[in-house]
Structure formats: structure tokens, C-alpha cells
Design a protein around this motif. Structure first.
Motif, mmCIF file in Angstrom:
data_model
loop_
_atom_site.group_PDB
_atom_site.id
_atom_site.type_symbol
_atom_site.label_atom_id
_atom_site.label_comp_id
_atom_site.label_asym_id
_atom_site.label_seq_id
_atom_site.Cartn_x
_atom_site.Cartn_y
_atom_site.Cartn_z
ATOM 1 N N THR A 19 0.834 -1.200 0.000
ATOM 2 C CA THR A 19 0.000 0.000 0.000
ATOM 3 C C THR A 19 0.872 1.254 0.000
ATOM 4 N N PRO A 20 0.611 2.205 -0.897
ATOM 5 C CA PRO A 20 1.408 3.434 -0.921
ATOM 6 C C PRO A 20 1.217 4.259 0.354
ATOM 7 N N SER A 21 2.268 4.959 0.747
ATOM 8 C CA SER A 21 2.220 5.875 1.899
ATOM 9 C C SER A 21 2.711 7.239 1.461
ATOM 10 N N THR A 22 2.174 8.279 2.077
ATOM 11 C CA THR A 22 2.573 9.650 1.762
ATOM 12 C C THR A 22 2.879 10.386 3.057
ATOM 13 N N VAL A 23 4.004 11.087 3.088
ATOM 14 C CA VAL A 23 4.350 11.939 4.226
ATOM 15 C C VAL A 23 4.514 13.361 3.716
ATOM 16 N N ASN A 24 3.947 14.312 4.434
ATOM 17 C CA ASN A 24 4.038 15.720 4.040
ATOM 18 C C ASN A 24 5.333 16.318 4.579
ATOM 19 N N ALA A 25 6.422 15.846 4.028
ATOM 20 C CA ALA A 25 7.746 16.270 4.471
ATOM 21 C C ALA A 25 8.740 16.024 3.345
ATOM 22 N N ALA A 26 9.948 16.514 3.550
ATOM 23 C CA ALA A 26 10.994 16.361 2.528
ATOM 24 C C ALA A 26 11.860 15.139 2.773
ATOM 25 N N THR A 27 11.589 14.389 3.847
ATOM 26 C CA THR A 27 12.344 13.173 4.141
ATOM 27 C C THR A 27 11.382 12.061 4.533
ATOM 28 N N ALA A 28 11.844 10.827 4.336
ATOM 29 C CA ALA A 28 11.053 9.668 4.740
ATOM 30 C C ALA A 28 11.991 8.489 4.930
ATOM 31 N N ALA A 29 11.720 7.658 5.922
ATOM 32 C CA ALA A 29 12.496 6.444 6.172
ATOM 33 C C ALA A 29 11.603 5.248 5.851
ATOM 34 N N VAL A 30 11.998 4.461 4.861
ATOM 35 C CA VAL A 30 11.193 3.340 4.380
ATOM 36 C C VAL A 30 11.838 2.038 4.848
ATOM 37 N N ASN A 31 11.090 1.254 5.613
ATOM 38 C CA ASN A 31 11.609 -0.027 6.087
ATOM 39 C C ASN A 31 11.272 -1.131 5.093
ATOM 40 N N VAL A 32 12.295 -1.887 4.713
ATOM 41 C CA VAL A 32 12.120 -3.029 3.817
ATOM 42 C C VAL A 32 12.485 -4.282 4.603
ATOM 43 N N SER A 33 11.516 -5.139 4.826
ATOM 44 C CA SER A 33 11.774 -6.380 5.539
ATOM 45 C C SER A 33 10.953 -7.481 4.889
ATOM 46 N N GLY A 34 11.509 -8.652 4.871
ATOM 47 C CA GLY A 34 10.796 -9.749 4.242
ATOM 48 C C GLY A 34 11.737 -10.865 3.878
ATOM 49 N N ALA A 35 11.261 -11.745 3.028
ATOM 50 C CA ALA A 35 12.030 -12.909 2.640
ATOM 51 C C ALA A 35 13.241 -12.507 1.798
ATOM 52 N N ASP A 36 14.217 -13.405 1.759
ATOM 53 C CA ASP A 36 15.364 -13.176 0.896
ATOM 54 C C ASP A 36 14.893 -13.002 -0.550
ATOM 55 N N GLY A 37 15.551 -12.111 -1.250
ATOM 56 C CA GLY A 37 15.212 -11.866 -2.642
ATOM 57 C C GLY A 37 15.342 -10.392 -2.968
ATOM 58 N N THR A 38 14.803 -10.011 -4.096
ATOM 59 C CA THR A 38 14.879 -8.637 -4.572
ATOM 60 C C THR A 38 13.587 -7.906 -4.252
ATOM 61 N N HIS A 39 13.707 -6.759 -3.604
ATOM 62 C CA HIS A 39 12.559 -5.915 -3.285
ATOM 63 C C HIS A 39 12.737 -4.557 -3.969
ATOM 64 N N THR A 40 11.621 -3.927 -4.294
ATOM 65 C CA THR A 40 11.671 -2.643 -4.988
ATOM 66 C C THR A 40 10.918 -1.584 -4.193
ATOM 67 N N VAL A 41 11.611 -0.494 -3.905
ATOM 68 C CA VAL A 41 10.972 0.665 -3.278
ATOM 69 C C VAL A 41 10.690 1.680 -4.385
ATOM 70 N N SER A 42 9.406 1.923 -4.650
ATOM 71 C CA SER A 42 9.001 2.932 -5.633
ATOM 72 C C SER A 42 8.651 4.206 -4.868
ATOM 73 N N TYR A 43 9.195 5.328 -5.291
ATOM 74 C CA TYR A 43 8.956 6.551 -4.528
ATOM 75 C C TYR A 43 8.902 7.766 -5.444
#
Length: 341
Positions: A139-163
Motif C-alpha cells: 500500500t502506498p504511503s505519503t508523508v508531508n515532508a521532505a524526508t522519509a524512512a522506508v523499512n524493507v523487511s521480508g524474505a530473501d530476494g529482490t525488493h523494490t521501493v518505488s517513490y
């Protein structure tokens, strides 16, 4: 009266490089009528048009511009001087991403939780309004700021952060960041010997092969220092394959594998006999997508032993052998089927 075309957004910004301010003057009922409109943009030279309307072009680049204007009727009565502010922002924000902990040189993290720190700037524009992001198909998230910390956790493999980052004017910059997570130690799935030479399968001779199947993410450079970790093409080394009096097969290629080689395979049976190890001076070691094949070639020196025993070869990797994430390949691996040269 004025109108701005195209209309600015709710924050008063235009994303168009050229904006038109439409001026309309009216005189009082029964008056002499509008004779002219005079205007100028910022500090430019004033312009007078002999009409009750004027279209003023504003195209001075990103930033805040001011249109100064007034009207005069036929009787010579001037209106008050008025202004219209035009804010232009055509510059897209810039977004940077840093990964914590920092991945290794091949882009891998050995931890199951990774943080992607996003930071957006809009130095010459209207300023950063928000950052939006999602991980994989989440699910997409939006923060009304100029910075954001995105946590990526899960199974081994390739994950994609779209921003993406959006500035106050509505300009949007979209990017993505790939995260490779690998916390599992590599394993060898098979170790096999095959007779490929003209002699019988009871002794080692030219044409025989030894095959070790590693996982696809194994780092070939940790087996042979001259190989390329990131190459998807087949890589090979020519050197000497030897079977010692301890029954272990090794491979040496000073020109290509100057620092280390693949390790050793205990053939268990006596393929070399007497006091002299058995060697093949033009042998090859080839790496193709996780499969390593040593082919015995060239002049044979030493004494070839002969065995009628079917055995399971045992592979012991070189110290430092690891996958691309740096997870070590350790211990020994016994072939799952019996075979012999």
C-alpha cells in the motif's frame, strides 16, 4: 480585472513556463469609456495598448513575477495602479536515496531489515510538499515532508521501493530503488564425476569431468580470483588438475586464479598410486551460472590408479568461498550419487 491562464494551483503556482495575465478595464456607467491600459512585468519597460483589454505574457523563468497595470479613460482619468503576482515553477524536485546498512559492492544486504532513507530537495522551486512511497506491491504511503524512512523487511530476494517527491507547484519526480536481501548461507546441490575419456571408467584420464553445482547467487570470484563477480557470461581458467596421494583433486591456474582456486574434492578411491601425484597440465575449469566443471586435459604425468569401487565424492570449498551477499560456503558436501572416472 485580471485572470491568469493557465490557472494556478491552490498554492498559487503555475507549472507552465509561459503564463498569460488577461487584463479587462471597465469605466463607470455614463462615463467616457476606457481609452487605454498600461502595464509592465517586473522591471521591464511599460507597454500601453489603446484598448479596454490586454493579454500580458509572463515568461521570465521560475520564480515570482509581478504584473503592474492601470487603465485610463477617454476623459484622462487614470485608475489606481494594481498588481498581479505570478508564481512559476517548472523545476522538478530532486530525490536521493541512501540504504542502511550499506549494501556490499555487489548490491547485497545480509540483514533481513533494511532502511531506505529518502530525501528530496527543490532549491530553485516552490519547495517540497510531500514524499510518497511503496514497497513491492504494498500500500502506498505519503508523508508531508521532505524526508522519509522506508523499512524493507521480508524474505530473501529482490525488493523494490518505488517513490516520488511532489513540490508545492505539483511537479512530481518518480524513481525506484532495488534492495537485494540474502541472509541464507549457500549450499552445493550436487558433486558428480563422469567418465568422458577414451579409457575405462576405473581410472582418471583426459576427457573426464568433475561437476559441482552451486546456487545461482554464488560469487565466482571467491573461487577464482580472476573471474568477474558480476558477469553473466561463462568464465574459464586453464591450468593443472592434480589428484594427490591423499585422493584429493585440486586445480591450479596461476595466470587466472592467482589468489585461490575452488577448493578440493576427495575422490575417496586411489586414482593416483605410487609416490607421484597424477596431474593433467592443460585442464580447464569453467563457471556457467553457478555450475563449475573441471575437465581433465593435456599430458598426464604420474601414475593413474585403478579402482572398482563406486564412491561418493566429497567437496571441501576454499576458505573465503561465499555467495554475492558474502554469506560463507563452509563445511564439506558429499555427492548424492556414486560415480567414478
Amino acid at each position: 480585472m485580471t485572470s491568469v491562464s493557465p490557472a494556478p494551483n491552490g498554492a498559487g503556482f503555475n507549472r507552465a513556463g509561459t503564463v498569460t495575465v488577461n487584463l479587462v478595464a471597465v469605466d463607470n456607467t455614463g462615463g467616457s469609456g476606457v481609452a487605454s491600459i498600461t502595464y509592465h512585468v517586473d522591471s521591464l519597460t511599460p507597454v500601453t495598448v489603446n484598448a479596454a483589454t490586454a493579454a500580458v505574457t509572463v515568461s521570465g523563468g521560475d520564480g515570482t513575477h509581478t504584473v503592474f497595470y492601470s487603465a485610463t479613460d477617454v476623459a484622462g482619468n487614470p485608475s489606481d495602479s494594481h498588481t498581479q503576482t505570478v508564481k512559476i515553477d517548472t523545476t522538478y524536485p530532486v530525490v536521493g536515496a541512501s540504504i542502511s546498512p550499506t549494501p556490499n559492492s555487489l548490491g547485497y544486504n545480509r540483514t533481513s531489515s533494511v532502511t531506505v532513507n529518502l530525501s528530496a530537495t527543490d532549491v530553485r522551486g516552490s519547495g517540497v510538499a510531500s514524499i510518497s512511497y511503496k514497497v513491492d506491491n504494498g500500500t502506498p504511503s505519503t508523508v508531508n515532508a521532505a524526508t522519509a524512512a522506508v523499512n524493507v523487511s521480508g524474505a530473501d530476494g529482490t525488493h523494490t521501493v518505488s517513490y516520488s517527491a511532489t513540490d508545492v507547484a505539483g511537479n512530481v519526480t518518480s524513481q525506484s530503488q532495488t534492495i537485494n536481501i540474502d541472509t541464507m548461507a549457500p549450499t552445493v546441490s550436487s558433486v558428480t564425476m563422469a567418465n568422458g575419456g577414451p579409457q575405462n571408467s576405473k581410472e582418471a584420464d583426459a576427457g573426464d569431468t568433475l561437476t559441482i553445482v552451486f546456487p545461482p547467487d554464488m560469487d565466482p570470484r571467491t573461487l577464482c580470483s580472476g573471474w568477474d563477480s558480476s558477469s553473466a557470461s561463462a568464465q574459464s581458467a586453464r591450468g593443472t588438475a592434480s589428484i594427490g596421494l591423499d585422493h584429493k583433486l585440486t586445480f591450479a591456474s596461476p595466470a587466472t586464479c592467482s589468489a585461490w582456486s575452488f577448493g578440493s574434492v576427495d575422490l575417496v578411491s586411489a586414482y593416483a598410486t605410487g609416490q607421484t601425484p597424477l596431474s593433467f597440465d592443460l585442464s580447464t575449469m569453467t563457471w556457467t551460472s553457478g555450475t563449475l566443471v573441471i575437465t581433465l586435459q593435456g599430458n598426464r604425468s604420474g601414475t593413474a590408479g585403478s579402482t572398482s569401487n563406486k564412491v561418493n565424492p566429497v567437496y571441501t570449498p576454499v576458505s573465503g568461498a561465499a555467495d554475492k551477499a558474502g554469506n560463507p560456503l563452509s563445511g564439506s558436501f558429499t555427492g548424492g550419487m556414486t560415480s567414478r572416472f
